[in-house]
Design an enzyme around this catalytic site. Sequence first.
Site, PDB file in Angstrom:
ATOM      1  N   SER A 102      53.284  22.147  27.548  1.00  0.00           N
ATOM      2  CA  SER A 102      52.461  23.231  28.086  1.00  0.00           C
ATOM      3  C   SER A 102      53.329  24.251  28.820  1.00  0.00           C
ATOM      4  O   SER A 102      54.292  24.767  28.263  1.00  0.00           O
ATOM      5  CB  SER A 102      51.372  22.641  28.984  1.00  0.00           C
ATOM      6  OG  SER A 102      50.360  23.574  29.234  1.00  0.00           O
ATOM      7  N   ASP A 134      46.876  21.506  23.780  1.00  0.00           N
ATOM      8  CA  ASP A 134      47.818  21.288  24.877  1.00  0.00           C
ATOM      9  C   ASP A 134      48.363  19.855  24.857  1.00  0.00           C
ATOM     10  O   ASP A 134      47.609  18.886  24.846  1.00  0.00           O
ATOM     11  CB  ASP A 134      47.104  21.563  26.198  1.00  0.00           C
ATOM     12  CG  ASP A 134      48.063  21.719  27.360  1.00  0.00           C
ATOM     13  OD1 ASP A 134      48.948  20.857  27.515  1.00  0.00           O
ATOM     14  OD2 ASP A 134      47.914  22.684  28.128  1.00  0.00           O
TER      15      ASP A 134
END
Length: 591
Positions: A347, A461
Amino acid sequence: MSAADIPTMQPVRELLRRSTLFRHLADDELAALEHALEWFVLPGGSTLFEAGETSDALYVLRSGSLGAFRRRDDSDVEQRIGLIAAGESVGELGLIVDQPRSATVRALRDSELLRLSRAAFDALVKRQPTAMLEAARVAVERLLMRRTGDLVSSPRTLALLPHDAGIDAQAFARALEQSLSLYGSCRVLQAGDAADQTSAWFAAQEAASRFVIYLAGSANDDWRELCVRQADALILLADAAGEPSVWPERACLSAQQALHRPRHLVLRHARAEIGWGRGAAWLAAAPGARLHHWCGGDDVERIARLIAGRSLGLVLSGGGARGFAHIGVVRALREAGIRIDAVGGTSIGAIIGAGVAAGWSDEEMIERYRRAFVAGRPLSDYTFPFVAMTAGRRVSELLRDAFGERHIEDLALPFFAVSANLTSGDAVTHRAGSLWYWLRASSAIPGVLPPVFHDGQVLVDGAVINNMPTDVMREQAVGDVIGVDIGADDVLHAGVEEYASPHGWRLLLDRLRRPRRPGVVSILLRAGMVNSKAANADRRAKASLLLAPPVTGVGLLDWTAYERAIELGYQYALREIGGQKDALADDTPLL
């Protein structure tokens, strides 16, 4: 055949005296042990023993190298978990605990071994109880190394294979020799040095030096083939600007891949800049190799650290706007003289890590990320929430603007980003391909940003599955790993008033009162990270040095806290590096 009856080999007693397992024994015990050992040759690719077999002997490797392998999650895929170099032993754990073999061991190249049967080992223990204590200590050390993901030993012999006559292999060999000499004696051998020499001569050269570089010529001749046969690892050297094509040893290299010998592809760049697209083009000619760019002396030193098991990997976790603290941590590490050799993250950690891998200075990082995340307002393109609350176009544009069309293969440092595959339920590690594209996948917060749909798979993510991928970095066989965990365990507070189904007007009134209650975006972001929390403790333990900057006052989406988060990370890292600074900067393993 008894080891004592082999006249051409290195004296067995000298080998045993240097062995960790037997070096404490007196001369008379070494003499008895020498006669008890059985000598044999194991051709490259042959299996010494299989996992699950009865532990009936231990072995001392006289020359060559062995690999220990274990299957992953009951699959057919084997992973190398250890490398046994000349002078080391293998199989002692099974004798001590009287359990079947825990791993499969194969010869990575032609090897000579000494076998000590269970009966001979038991007799030695009765005469010398200290032998059992030493064997137990060695076994425990091996277990600890495997737990952290470290290999038992680093490669000792390297075959340097130039792609063609257009690359200066001599210059690279000498530079690598100088860099490796920091970690032990190193020697470069060329065809003229080894003319008409026997296998015993080669074994003696390898025993006398910690590292031996076999420098092949550009012609496909017998010496070049011998270099490959003698090597624990292969270094494929090429001019980045040249026309990519397979190496002359195509069939041989394929065989080495099956033997799990490391292969390093080194691309020489005439200038300090890395030409975009060259990494991917050359990797197609050497699939499965680890890619390195050679622009200057620092790059050769980095490759040497990796080979010697002294490199340093940096892993950055996800956590929204708190990830800006990573910039401050990187600045502190650089100021402390700590050299980062590989980078990975999830991320926002992957996004910041990409800047480190691209070679951006501290000032460049601060300015580029301010432009993207503060001035750029990445989550401002709200849309009908059919797939997510935002359209995702803004984030894609900002990432593309920051990194251009660069591919991961064209970064100055080895890099990976982690995303979560909702289709298969697995974490995905991205080491190749469009950089901005895979950063977009790694940061696709479920419900906030649309997923990336790729080849029929749904990618979001990486924090959903693996928020701090130190385990992925460990699989790359680096020496030490610094993990930076900005966390998100404290970010959601519901306030003091309880209710399960609030009316819309009640929520609006609370919003006007500015209560301590999370918004929908924060809830979605945090929900996407919860699943990885249980496994995160183990991943934190895989870090040689764990840094956890105190960023509790920074919200997950508080982009305006940019400078404050950077400063928090910087000041914290300066304090925490402290006593670890010398160990990291001097390339001394922390473990």
